[in-house]
Design a protein around this motif. Structure first.
Motif, PDB file in Angstrom:
ATOM      1  N   ILE A  12       1.002  -1.369  -0.031  1.00  0.00           N
ATOM      2  CA  ILE A  12       0.149   0.089  -0.056  1.00  0.00           C
ATOM      3  C   ILE A  12       0.963   1.347  -0.075  1.00  0.00           C
ATOM      4  O   ILE A  12       0.648   2.185  -0.865  1.00  0.00           O
ATOM      5  CB  ILE A  12      -1.047   0.071   1.160  1.00  0.00           C
ATOM      6  CG1 ILE A  12      -2.086  -1.056   1.116  1.00  0.00           C
ATOM      7  CG2 ILE A  12      -1.524   1.529   1.389  1.00  0.00           C
ATOM      8  CD1 ILE A  12      -2.706  -1.467   2.146  1.00  0.00           C
ATOM      9  N   ARG A  13       1.848   1.271   0.862  1.00  0.00           N
ATOM     10  CA  ARG A  13       2.995   2.441   0.833  1.00  0.00           C
ATOM     11  C   ARG A  13       3.506   2.550  -0.492  1.00  0.00           C
ATOM     12  O   ARG A  13       3.671   3.749  -1.159  1.00  0.00           O
ATOM     13  CB  ARG A  13       3.883   2.342   1.835  1.00  0.00           C
ATOM     14  CG  ARG A  13       3.501   2.507   3.170  1.00  0.00           C
ATOM     15  CD  ARG A  13       4.647   2.618   4.241  1.00  0.00           C
ATOM     16  NE  ARG A  13       4.249   2.583   5.520  1.00  0.00           N
ATOM     17  CZ  ARG A  13       4.440   1.652   6.407  1.00  0.00           C
ATOM     18  NH1 ARG A  13       5.134   0.540   6.097  1.00  0.00           N
ATOM     19  NH2 ARG A  13       3.744   1.642   7.492  1.00  0.00           N
ATOM     20  N   ASP A  15       2.003   1.778  -3.296  1.00  0.00           N
ATOM     21  CA  ASP A  15       1.091   2.389  -4.319  1.00  0.00           C
ATOM     22  C   ASP A  15       1.071   3.568  -4.268  1.00  0.00           C
ATOM     23  O   ASP A  15       1.130   4.469  -5.078  1.00  0.00           O
ATOM     24  CB  ASP A  15       0.235   1.491  -4.274  1.00  0.00           C
ATOM     25  CG  ASP A  15       0.093   0.060  -4.749  1.00  0.00           C
ATOM     26  OD1 ASP A  15       1.234  -0.163  -5.465  1.00  0.00           O
ATOM     27  OD2 ASP A  15      -0.914  -0.706  -4.521  1.00  0.00           O
ATOM     28  N   SER A  16       1.128   3.986  -2.914  1.00  0.00           N
ATOM     29  CA  SER A  16       0.708   5.598  -2.610  1.00  0.00           C
ATOM     30  C   SER A  16       1.957   6.446  -3.022  1.00  0.00           C
ATOM     31  O   SER A  16       1.621   7.457  -3.771  1.00  0.00           O
ATOM     32  CB  SER A  16       0.297   5.718  -1.140  1.00  0.00           C
ATOM     33  OG  SER A  16       1.708   5.239  -0.404  1.00  0.00           O
ATOM     34  N   GLU A  17       3.220   5.685  -2.909  1.00  0.00           N
ATOM     35  CA  GLU A  17       4.311   6.603  -3.406  1.00  0.00           C
ATOM     36  C   GLU A  17       4.359   6.927  -4.901  1.00  0.00           C
ATOM     37  O   GLU A  17       4.895   7.747  -5.364  1.00  0.00           O
ATOM     38  CB  GLU A  17       5.436   5.819  -2.929  1.00  0.00           C
ATOM     39  CG  GLU A  17       5.864   5.825  -1.385  1.00  0.00           C
ATOM     40  CD  GLU A  17       6.862   5.035  -0.700  1.00  0.00           C
ATOM     41  OE1 GLU A  17       7.440   4.570  -1.649  1.00  0.00           O
ATOM     42  OE2 GLU A  17       7.154   5.083   0.450  1.00  0.00           O
ATOM     43  N   GLN A  18       3.796   5.767  -5.592  1.00  0.00           N
ATOM     44  CA  GLN A  18       3.901   5.935  -6.900  1.00  0.00           C
ATOM     45  C   GLN A  18       2.395   6.605  -7.414  1.00  0.00           C
ATOM     46  O   GLN A  18       2.300   6.901  -8.675  1.00  0.00           O
ATOM     47  CB  GLN A  18       3.931   4.454  -7.706  1.00  0.00           C
ATOM     48  CG  GLN A  18       4.950   3.606  -7.404  1.00  0.00           C
ATOM     49  CD  GLN A  18       4.948   2.293  -8.065  1.00  0.00           C
ATOM     50  OE1 GLN A  18       4.092   1.943  -8.643  1.00  0.00           O
ATOM     51  NE2 GLN A  18       5.758   1.311  -7.444  1.00  0.00           N
ATOM     52  N   GLY A  19       1.491   7.157  -6.580  1.00  0.00           N
ATOM     53  CA  GLY A  19       0.345   7.966  -6.956  1.00  0.00           C
ATOM     54  C   GLY A  19      -0.596   7.180  -7.510  1.00  0.00           C
ATOM     55  O   GLY A  19      -1.414   7.471  -8.415  1.00  0.00           O
ATOM     56  N   VAL A  20      -0.864   5.627  -7.212  1.00  0.00           N
ATOM     57  CA  VAL A  20      -1.773   4.860  -7.489  1.00  0.00           C
ATOM     58  C   VAL A  20      -2.669   4.366  -6.382  1.00  0.00           C
ATOM     59  O   VAL A  20      -2.100   4.372  -5.161  1.00  0.00           O
ATOM     60  CB  VAL A  20      -1.454   3.688  -8.456  1.00  0.00           C
ATOM     61  CG1 VAL A  20      -0.537   4.026  -9.766  1.00  0.00           C
ATOM     62  CG2 VAL A  20      -0.269   2.614  -7.658  1.00  0.00           C
ATOM     63  N   ALA A  21      -3.995   3.792  -6.623  1.00  0.00           N
ATOM     64  CA  ALA A  21      -4.658   3.432  -5.732  1.00  0.00           C
ATOM     65  C   ALA A  21      -4.029   2.035  -5.118  1.00  0.00           C
ATOM     66  O   ALA A  21      -3.686   1.453  -5.905  1.00  0.00           O
ATOM     67  CB  ALA A  21      -6.399   3.252  -6.230  1.00  0.00           C
ATOM     68  N   PRO A  22      -4.303   1.805  -3.659  1.00  0.00           N
ATOM     69  CA  PRO A  22      -3.893   0.553  -3.185  1.00  0.00           C
ATOM     70  C   PRO A  22      -4.301  -0.731  -3.984  1.00  0.00           C
ATOM     71  O   PRO A  22      -5.568  -0.740  -4.395  1.00  0.00           O
ATOM     72  CB  PRO A  22      -4.517   0.610  -1.721  1.00  0.00           C
ATOM     73  CG  PRO A  22      -4.918   2.030  -1.432  1.00  0.00           C
ATOM     74  CD  PRO A  22      -5.076   2.744  -2.778  1.00  0.00           C
ATOM     75  N   GLY A  25      -1.157  -0.992  -8.057  1.00  0.00           N
ATOM     76  CA  GLY A  25       0.325  -1.065  -8.468  1.00  0.00           C
ATOM     77  C   GLY A  25       0.620  -2.392  -9.241  1.00  0.00           C
ATOM     78  O   GLY A  25       1.352  -2.557 -10.344  1.00  0.00           O
TER      79      GLY A  25
END
Length: 113
Positions: A12-13, A15-22, A25
């Motif tokens: 989840i982290r 994905d959020s760092e890549q700017g995508v929803a949990p 990715g």
């Protein structure tokens, strides 16, 4: 209360760092892999069709012909070389400077990607 494993939390982290929803990715990784596989398939199909075209035309191919076709289709890469590039390479037979033909990633199977 929702409990997440460290692995799920790390995903989840990431994905959020890549700017995508949990969870998305992983989906994007799959989409990218499918696109790569389609491109690889197109290269292999083009190479196969060119080789069969030569067969149907009744022509004889030597290693140089096959290397040129392979490079044109993206199954081989060409490097300019000034000296022998390795034990298993025959480029030193032709003198230097010269060109060295190597397998492209598509020919390395699961080793690339």
């Amino acid at each position: 209360m929702i409990r997440l494993t460290d692995t799920a939390l790390a995903g989840i982290r990431a994905d959020s760092e890549q700017g995508v929803a949990p969870g998305m990715g992983d989906v994007q990784l799959m989409v990218n892999e499918i696109a790569r596989l389609k491109a690889d398939n197109e290269k292999l199909q083009m190479f196969g069709n060119e080789m069969l075209g030569c067969v149907f035309e009744g022509g004889a191919l030597d290693g140089g012909d096959i290397a040129i076709i392979g490079a044109r289709c993206g199954v081989l890469t060409v490097r300019d070389v000034e000296a022998p590039c390795g034990e298993v390479c025959a480029c030193d037979e032709y003198g230097f400077p010269g060109e060295c033909y190597r397998k492209a990633d598509v020919m390395r199977g699961s080793q690339h990607g």
